[in-house]
Design a protein around this motif. Structure first.
Motif, mmCIF file in Angstrom:
data_model
loop_
_atom_site.group_PDB
_atom_site.id
_atom_site.type_symbol
_atom_site.label_atom_id
_atom_site.label_comp_id
_atom_site.label_asym_id
_atom_site.label_seq_id
_atom_site.Cartn_x
_atom_site.Cartn_y
_atom_site.Cartn_z
ATOM 1 N N ALA A 85 150.332 -103.489 17.811
ATOM 2 C CA ALA A 85 149.227 -102.670 17.290
ATOM 3 C C ALA A 85 149.238 -102.673 15.767
ATOM 4 C CB ALA A 85 149.331 -101.243 17.820
ATOM 5 N N ARG A 89 146.469 -103.983 13.198
ATOM 6 C CA ARG A 89 145.946 -103.081 12.177
ATOM 7 C C ARG A 89 145.934 -103.745 10.799
ATOM 8 N NH1 ARG A 89 148.800 -97.303 11.318
ATOM 9 N NH2 ARG A 89 148.088 -97.079 13.445
ATOM 10 N N LEU A 102 131.307 -97.162 18.218
ATOM 11 C CA LEU A 102 131.352 -95.811 18.775
ATOM 12 C C LEU A 102 129.932 -95.244 18.737
ATOM 13 C CD1 LEU A 102 134.547 -94.191 17.224
ATOM 14 C CD2 LEU A 102 134.320 -95.596 19.265
ATOM 15 N N ARG A 104 126.823 -92.526 18.886
ATOM 16 C CA ARG A 104 126.561 -91.249 18.200
ATOM 17 C C ARG A 104 127.427 -91.082 16.950
ATOM 18 N NH1 ARG A 104 127.433 -87.514 23.142
ATOM 19 N NH2 ARG A 104 128.316 -89.447 23.905
ATOM 20 N N GLU A 109 130.857 -94.274 9.454
ATOM 21 C CA GLU A 109 132.041 -93.753 10.160
ATOM 22 C C GLU A 109 132.666 -94.810 11.063
ATOM 23 O OE1 GLU A 109 131.211 -88.950 10.340
ATOM 24 O OE2 GLU A 109 130.531 -90.200 12.006
ATOM 25 N N LEU A 113 136.640 -96.448 10.447
ATOM 26 C CA LEU A 113 137.617 -96.100 11.483
ATOM 27 C C LEU A 113 138.981 -96.784 11.315
ATOM 28 C CD1 LEU A 113 137.724 -94.325 14.049
ATOM 29 C CD2 LEU A 113 137.099 -96.348 15.358
ATOM 30 N N LEU A 116 140.995 -95.130 8.701
ATOM 31 C CA LEU A 116 141.540 -93.838 9.116
ATOM 32 C C LEU A 116 142.930 -94.035 9.706
ATOM 33 C CD1 LEU A 116 138.671 -91.833 10.783
ATOM 34 C CD2 LEU A 116 140.547 -90.824 9.534
ATOM 35 N N TYR A 117 143.049 -95.073 10.543
ATOM 36 C CA TYR A 117 144.359 -95.325 11.151
ATOM 37 C C TYR A 117 145.361 -95.833 10.125
ATOM 38 C CZ TYR A 117 142.451 -94.355 15.702
ATOM 39 O OH TYR A 117 141.885 -93.718 16.772
ATOM 40 N N ARG A 125 138.176 -94.651 1.557
ATOM 41 C CA ARG A 125 137.598 -95.077 2.840
ATOM 42 C C ARG A 125 136.105 -95.294 2.684
ATOM 43 N NH1 ARG A 125 140.033 -90.626 5.977
ATOM 44 N NH2 ARG A 125 137.893 -89.891 6.211
ATOM 45 N N ASN B 4 144.251 -86.801 9.230
ATOM 46 C CA ASN B 4 143.287 -87.799 9.668
ATOM 47 C C ASN B 4 142.977 -87.643 11.142
ATOM 48 O OD1 ASN B 4 142.759 -89.042 7.284
ATOM 49 N ND2 ASN B 4 144.335 -90.618 7.500
ATOM 50 N N GLN B 7 140.752 -84.849 11.696
ATOM 51 C CA GLN B 7 139.367 -85.215 11.361
ATOM 52 C C GLN B 7 138.716 -85.976 12.503
ATOM 53 O OE1 GLN B 7 140.332 -87.067 7.485
ATOM 54 N NE2 GLN B 7 138.346 -86.281 6.883
ATOM 55 N N LEU B 8 139.508 -86.913 13.087
ATOM 56 C CA LEU B 8 138.990 -87.685 14.217
ATOM 57 C C LEU B 8 138.598 -86.753 15.352
ATOM 58 C CD1 LEU B 8 141.476 -90.688 14.480
ATOM 59 C CD2 LEU B 8 139.023 -90.816 14.106
ATOM 60 N N ARG B 11 135.534 -84.746 14.600
ATOM 61 C CA ARG B 11 134.373 -85.627 14.671
ATOM 62 C C ARG B 11 133.945 -85.785 16.133
ATOM 63 N NH1 ARG B 11 135.039 -91.016 11.221
ATOM 64 N NH2 ARG B 11 134.950 -89.558 9.483
ATOM 65 N N ARG B 14 132.315 -82.614 17.405
ATOM 66 C CA ARG B 14 130.977 -82.483 16.869
ATOM 67 C C ARG B 14 130.021 -83.447 17.566
ATOM 68 N NH1 ARG B 14 131.705 -83.641 11.167
ATOM 69 N NH2 ARG B 14 130.938 -85.656 11.808
ATOM 70 N N ARG B 15 130.566 -84.618 17.937
ATOM 71 C CA ARG B 15 129.750 -85.655 18.555
ATOM 72 C C ARG B 15 129.232 -85.200 19.924
ATOM 73 N NH1 ARG B 15 131.354 -91.703 19.495
ATOM 74 N NH2 ARG B 15 133.013 -90.793 20.667
ATOM 75 N N GLU B 308 135.925 -96.706 24.305
ATOM 76 C CA GLU B 308 136.183 -96.246 22.936
ATOM 77 C C GLU B 308 137.685 -96.292 22.628
ATOM 78 O OE1 GLU B 308 135.124 -92.108 22.150
ATOM 79 O OE2 GLU B 308 136.932 -92.093 20.908
ATOM 80 N N ARG B 312 139.690 -98.375 19.730
ATOM 81 C CA ARG B 312 140.695 -97.793 18.829
ATOM 82 C C ARG B 312 142.011 -98.557 18.914
ATOM 83 N NH1 ARG B 312 138.958 -92.931 16.812
ATOM 84 N NH2 ARG B 312 137.204 -91.998 17.894
ATOM 85 N N ALA B 317 145.206 -98.739 16.578
ATOM 86 C CA ALA B 317 145.729 -97.386 16.779
ATOM 87 C C ALA B 317 147.010 -97.474 17.601
ATOM 88 C CB ALA B 317 144.705 -96.536 17.513
ATOM 89 N N GLU B 321 149.256 -92.220 18.247
ATOM 90 C CA GLU B 321 148.086 -91.743 17.504
ATOM 91 C C GLU B 321 146.951 -91.372 18.449
ATOM 92 O OE1 GLU B 321 148.605 -94.102 13.268
ATOM 93 O OE2 GLU B 321 147.699 -95.122 14.966
ATOM 94 N N GLN B 325 145.551 -87.746 19.022
ATOM 95 C CA GLN B 325 144.129 -87.453 18.855
ATOM 96 C C GLN B 325 143.586 -86.644 20.030
ATOM 97 O OE1 GLN B 325 141.388 -90.780 18.495
ATOM 98 N NE2 GLN B 325 139.704 -89.387 18.968
#
Lengths: 239, 401
Positions: A85, A89, A102, A104, A109, A113, A116-117, A125, B4, B7-8, B11, B14-15, B308, B312, B317, B321, B325
């Protein structure tokens, strides 16, 4: 590193078997492949030929049953899940046939992503994501969600997400499979540009010879083996 | 890293605003129910102990018979005024001793009539029973001794018969005689048993005995202990004296009982405490159900978001993580539910306590505890779905439709 640099990617005697016993299916039957930094490789072949399997292994999403895979000289086949991983990354970017954004979630954003990781701050960012979106020609579309974008634009967002981390290798799995000819050409030109201007190595699976024309090298798979592998003259844009 | 991930998670919440709201609904209701039940229970306990103390402080109630309640006095001889005088003279540490006798009677003023309880007492009765006057006076010693037709009325009687006007000096018919109103009592409100304490007419005991009950009996003796003297000590002295006076042998049981109002207070508040605990426990079950709701939604969410999660994982990820999350999502959701629940409970407790006429007592302990439990529920019930998400194979997850 000292002496002669090892090839970027080196597969040797890779096999992959799914299932076991009677139901065992051998997807790869001994693949040897060397890819140098800066190449644009199109991986082709009929369905079931093992091209997707080899891409998953190259993308460190899957592990071979036997054989060795060295990335910049480092053995990948012995890495655990988290090490792979981290390799993804820091060195790899992915573009998929189905875009895989992703829902919506705004383009910006989506693109930020991977950062962020990586634990980057908000400001850097945003800056990097905006730059990547600009690079794929989507200035001004930052706040749109995938549902508000066309297929071609969605794939551009996906490409921006893949390149925002400045990857060494970009892996694209049928990137034009869901797009019409005009959009497909645009995407291929974008990949070509990233390969030439930014030196990103691109590995792309496709079954469309037209798209493969953009690559500098074509590797054909048949029945889990490399059937032929040839360099081709670079195609000029907009032919 | 945590920031972070937070925040994810935010988010994500909120989604899916509607789904997030439905997810936390169970926790909101659970937390609100627990806090409201416990707060109201505490308020009820407080209000009951207040009402019991309105009976009079350090008060002992002595009655004939072995136990309290109807039929309890059957066969046991009634007290007489002499018993009252004996306690006053021979028991030390006593502030006031007063006889009480009661008889229900209808009272009439003009065209208005009302059914109430005529209570006979002495001057000391007002002290012992904790009555104060809002206007007028209590009867004099002469009136008491002479059994005069004078009465002190409660505020309910004033309201019902005099329409809230000044009743002092007015004449009021009680059963078949008329008496003069000389005082009005300050209101005590409802008793711990729900009866109206202000629905009362107090007259000299001799008046009630002569004109209403037709006997010399004293139904209850009120004994008020001096400040600083334990009611237990006074109770023991009263019991000893009464056993002698009523000639009860060494091995015989008392044929009277002495009730300490403190005991009533304790019995009642322990009852309401049990009720509070019980209601709280029922509410806690709903909190648990809310937690299972969170797990359910998170599991659905993991399945729904498999692709999804695949994305990630593909972009690098790490397992922990993704775990973190989803765990943080669950904890943030349930804590949010906890917060909304606390707010809702505050509103509900304020509204209900004023509706039920009990004091609102803010209890920080139960608020903090319920909120803590809601966050804990997020951890416990969020862990299983989160681990499932983190362990997904990226290739399968990406292929998931």
């Amino acid at each position: 590193m000292t002496g002669t640099a090892p090839p970027l990617i080196e597969l040797a005697g890779i096999t992959k078997t799914y299932g076991s016993g009677q139901a065992a299916f051998q997807a790869l039957r001994g693949v040897d492949l060397r890819i140098e930094a800066g190449e644009f490789v199109a991986v082709m072949g009929p369905s079931g030929s093992g091209k997707s399997t080899v891409m998953n292994i190259l993308g460190c999403l899957d592990t071979p049953s036997s054989g060795s895979y060295r990335f910049q000289g480092v053995h990948v086949e012995t890495m655990d899940r988290n090490q792979r991983a981290l390799l993804r990354r820091h060195f790899l970017g992915f573009v998929f046939q189905g875009f895989n954004l992703l829902g919506r979630t705004s383009a910006l954003e989506n693109v930020e992503l991977p950062l962020l990781y990586r634990g980057e701050g908000v400001a850097s960012r945003h800056a990097a994501a905006r730059k990547a979106l600009a690079q794929v020609g989507l200035d001004g579309w930052e706040d749109h969600t995938p549902a508000e974008l066309s297929g071609g634009q969605q794939q551009r967002v996906a490409i921006a997400r893949a390149i925002v981390t400045n990857p060494t290798v970009l892996l694209a799995d049928e990137p034009t499979g869901n797009l019409d000819t005009v959009r497909s050409r645009e995407i291929m030109e974008l990949l070509t540009e990233l390969n030439r201007q930014h030196g990103i190595t691109v590995l792309m699976v496709t079954h469309e010879p037209d798209m493969a024309e953009y690559a500098s090298r074509q590797v054909h798979f048949v029945d889990g083996r490399v059937a032929h592998d040839h360099q081709q003259p670079a195609r000029t844009d907009g032919a | 890293m945590i920031w972070n991930t937070l925040q994810l998670a935010l988010r994500e919440i909120r989604r899916n605003l509607l789904r997030s709201f439905l997810t936390i609904l169970g926790i909101v209701i659970g937390v609100a129910a627990v806090i409201t039940m416990v707060t109201l229970g505490n308020g009820a306990t407080k209000s009951i102990s207040d009402q019991v103390s309105s009976l009079g402080s350090n008060l002992l109630m002595v009655r004939p018979g072995q136990r309290m309640g109807p039929g309890g006095s059957a066969g046991a001889p009634m007290f007489k005024i002499a018993d009252v005088q004996a306690i006053a003279a021979q028991v030390s540490g006593v502030k006031a001793v007063a006889p009480e006798t009661r008889k229900s009677a209808s009272v009439v003023v003009g065209s208005r009539n009302w059914s109430t309880v005529a209570t006979g007492g002495t001057r000391d009765y007002f002290t012992a029973a904790g009555w104060t006057l809002s206007s007028g006076r209590i009867f004099t010693e002469a009136e008491e001794r002479g059994g005069k037709a004078v009465c002190v009325i409660g505020s309910t009687i004033q309201r019902e018969l005099f329409g809230g006007g000044d009743p002092l000096g007015e004449m009021m018919r009680v059963a078949d005689f008329s008496c003069q109103v000389i005082g009005v009592l300050a209101s005590k409100g409802q008793s711990a048993f729900g009866s109206d304490q202000d629905d009362v007419v107090i007259m000299p005991i001799r008046t009630v005995q002569r004109r209403l009950t037709g006997n010399q009996d004293v139904r209850t003796i009120l004994v008020s202990a001096d400040d600083g003297v334990s009611t237990d000590t006074v109770k023991a002295r009263v019991e000893k004296l009464l056993r002698e006076r009523r000639k009860i042998g060494e091995n015989e049981d008392d044929n009277f009982n002495v009730l300490d109002t403190k005991q009533i207070a304790q019995a009642l508040s322990s009852t309401t405490r049990v009720m509070t605990t019980l209601l709280g426990a029922v509410a806690a079950v709903s909190l648990l159900v809310g937690g299972i709701g969170i797990m359910n939604i998170m599991l659905v969410s993991v399945t729904e978001r498999t692709r999804e999660i695949g994305i990630r994982l593909a972009i690098g990820a790490l397992e922990h993580e993704v775990l973190l999350q989803f765990l943080i999502e669950a904890v943030v959701l349930s804590s949010l539910g906890g917060l909304v629940g606390v707010a809702l409970a505050t509103g509900a407790s304020l509204g209900l306590s004023s509706l039920m006429n009990i004091p609102y007592l803010f209890n920080p302990g139960i608020n903090v505890m319920s909120f803590g439990i809601s966050a804990l529920i997020g951890v416990v019930f969020g862990f299983f779905p989160a681990r499932r998400a983190a362990r997904l194979d990226p290739i399968d997850a990406l292929r998931h439709e």
